[in-house]
Design an enzyme around this catalytic site. Structure first.
Site, PDB file in Angstrom:
ATOM      1  N   PRO A   1      41.905  81.331  34.083  1.00  0.00           N
ATOM      2  CA  PRO A   1      41.635  81.890  35.563  1.00  0.00           C
ATOM      3  C   PRO A   1      41.066  83.566  35.305  1.00  0.00           C
ATOM      4  O   PRO A   1      40.840  83.984  36.199  1.00  0.00           O
ATOM      5  CB  PRO A   1      43.175  81.689  35.579  1.00  0.00           C
TER       6      PRO A   1
ATOM      7  N   GLU B   1      49.340  79.225  27.621  1.00  0.00           N
ATOM      8  CA  GLU B   1      49.094  80.470  28.219  1.00  0.00           C
ATOM      9  C   GLU B   1      47.550  81.076  28.529  1.00  0.00           C
ATOM     10  O   GLU B   1      47.157  82.187  29.299  1.00  0.00           O
ATOM     11  CB  GLU B   1      50.146  81.823  28.382  1.00  0.00           C
TER      12      GLU B   1
ATOM     13  N   ARG C   1      24.412  66.995  38.197  1.00  0.00           N
ATOM     14  CA  ARG C   1      23.566  66.477  39.528  1.00  0.00           C
ATOM     15  C   ARG C   1      22.490  67.185  40.080  1.00  0.00           C
ATOM     16  O   ARG C   1      21.259  66.858  40.464  1.00  0.00           O
ATOM     17  CB  ARG C   1      24.227  66.534  41.052  1.00  0.00           C
TER      18      ARG C   1
ATOM     19  N   ASP D   1      18.651  68.818  55.312  1.00  0.00           N
ATOM     20  CA  ASP D   1      18.278  69.497  56.496  1.00  0.00           C
ATOM     21  C   ASP D   1      17.303  71.143  56.271  1.00  0.00           C
ATOM     22  O   ASP D   1      17.396  71.614  54.300  1.00  0.00           O
ATOM     23  CB  ASP D   1      19.565  70.187  57.067  1.00  0.00           C
TER      24      ASP D   1
HETATM   25  C1  9D3 Z   1      50.745  84.216  34.594  1.00  0.00           C
HETATM   26  C2  9D3 Z   1      50.945  83.574  34.887  1.00  0.00           C
HETATM   27  N1  9D3 Z   1      50.403  81.682  34.023  1.00  0.00           N
HETATM   28  C3  9D3 Z   1      50.440  80.541  35.048  1.00  0.00           C
HETATM   29  C4  9D3 Z   1      51.613  80.247  35.155  1.00  0.00           C
HETATM   30  C5  9D3 Z   1      49.090  82.193  33.710  1.00  0.00           C
HETATM   31  C6  9D3 Z   1      48.111  80.357  34.064  1.00  0.00           C
HETATM   32  C7  9D3 Z   1      47.428  80.246  32.608  1.00  0.00           C
HETATM   33  C8  9D3 Z   1      47.216  79.095  32.410  1.00  0.00           C
HETATM   34  C9  9D3 Z   1      47.184  80.184  34.640  1.00  0.00           C
HETATM   35  C10 9D3 Z   1      47.035  78.881  34.688  1.00  0.00           C
HETATM   36  C11 9D3 Z   1      46.460  78.894  33.816  1.00  0.00           C
HETATM   37  C12 9D3 Z   1      45.927  77.050  33.357  1.00  0.00           C
HETATM   38  N2  9D3 Z   1      44.758  77.363  33.895  1.00  0.00           N
HETATM   39  C13 9D3 Z   1      43.719  76.786  34.210  1.00  0.00           C
HETATM   40  O1  9D3 Z   1      43.357  76.789  32.258  1.00  0.00           O
HETATM   41  C14 9D3 Z   1      42.097  77.248  34.623  1.00  0.00           C
HETATM   42  C15 9D3 Z   1      41.829  77.688  35.672  1.00  0.00           C
HETATM   43  C16 9D3 Z   1      42.779  77.699  36.617  1.00  0.00           C
HETATM   44  O2  9D3 Z   1      44.326  77.824  36.244  1.00  0.00           O
HETATM   45  N3  9D3 Z   1      42.677  77.537  38.131  1.00  0.00           N
HETATM   46  C17 9D3 Z   1      41.162  77.504  38.516  1.00  0.00           C
HETATM   47  N4  9D3 Z   1      40.229  77.541  37.765  1.00  0.00           N
HETATM   48  C18 9D3 Z   1      40.365  77.245  36.359  1.00  0.00           C
HETATM   49  S1  9D3 Z   1      40.280  77.530  34.883  1.00  0.00           S
HETATM   50  C19 9D3 Z   1      40.917  77.554  33.874  1.00  0.00           C
END
Ligand code: 9D3
Length: 249
Positions: A89, A116, A154, A169
């Site tokens: 994230p 996390e 792709r 297009d």
């Molecule tokens: C601090 C709060 N956490 C949320 C409960 C943070 C958090 C940690 C781990 C939020 C999501 C995750 C797991 N997500 C991913 O590993 C992830 C992800 C995503 O959640 N949203 C968009 N792209 C991605 S790429 C990897």
């Protein structure tokens, strides 16, 4: 292209690669996709991949040793252009430009985060780039990794036939798609716009352009702002005649 996907859920990844364009490309040998089971690189009895955060706090952190061993094992010797990507994230947003850039590599090692997050020392030594797929919370990086595999595959030579080809297009890249219709001509009392049967291809293209702009303005004004920069004078006049003011100069 070789994709190596490091994950604690290899079956989830494999299940998603059973059908569709990516599955076909894989069977045809146009792309190689291997799943790397992170638990194969643990050394304790319980095959642990996470632990509690130093300093305290909620949630678990992925331990660095199995991740580093899995990445090192995944590195193909013959490959020169390779990138290790952490799906997280905290990453930069995946977009079409990123997909195009990644398609030039020989190998992509996609590391799926869980819990996390990952230990910072793995990130700093092994990860070239962090990618997120959007501002919403998922439970891990597996689905995002599959999105990268799909979006990049792709673009590889010979993967798409000309019918589902990337650009049909003239304005397909920057605007939302215009409404589309196929048979039957009447569906539940709704008819297909008359213009589409006119055979006048210039006017049909104009109609589609106007509808594309209308939709883009309504749903994705951010996209329209960028697209408007490359509208021709003729396109701007056309839009104005339909009550759609071009956003920029
Ligand atoms: C601090 C709060 N956490 C949320 C409960 C943070 C958090 C940690 C781990 C939020 C999501 C995750 C797991 N997500 C991913 O590993 C992830 C992800 C995503 O959640 N949203 C968009 N792209 C991605 S790429 C990897």
């Amino acid at each position: 292209m070789i994709f190596s996907i490091v994950t604690i859920f290899p079956l989830l990844i494999e299940a998603c690669l059973q059908d569709g364009i990516v599955a076909r490309a894989r069977k045809q040998g146009k792309v190689e996709i291997e799943t790397v089971n992170l638990r194969d690189f643990t050394s304790d009895r319980h095959r642990t991949t996470d632990d509690r955060p130093f300093g305290g706090g909620a949630g678990m952190v992925m331990t660095p040793e199995p991740l580093s061993l899995a990445v090192q094992k995944s590195c193909r010797q013959q490959v020169r252009d390779r990138r290790v990507i952490l799906l997280s994230p905290q990453g930069r947003r995946f977009d079409q430009e990123t997909a195009t850039t990644l398609a030039r590599e020989q190998q992509l090692i996609l590391v799926c985060g869980r819990y996390e997050g990952v230990d910072e020392r793995f990130r700093s030594r092994y990860v070239d780039e962090e990618i997120s797929v959007g501002d919403f919370i998922l439970s891990g990086g597996e689905l995002p990794a599959l999105m990268v595999v799909d979006g990049v595959t792709r673009l590889l030579p010979g993967v798409l036939g000309c019918s589902d080809s990337a650009a049909n297009d003239t304005f397909s890249s920057s605007l939302l798609k215009h409404p589309q219709y196929t048979r039957p001509r009447v569906f539940e009392d709704m008819e297909v716009p008359e213009i589409l049967f006119s055979g006048d291809h210039r006017r049909i293209e104009e109609y589609r352009f106007i509808e594309s702009v209308r939709r883009t303005k309504e749903r994705r004004p951010d996209l329209l702002e960028k697209a408007a920069a490359s509208f021709t004078e003729q396109e701007k006049r056309l839009l104005e005649a339909h009550g759609l003011k071009a956003q920029t100069g």
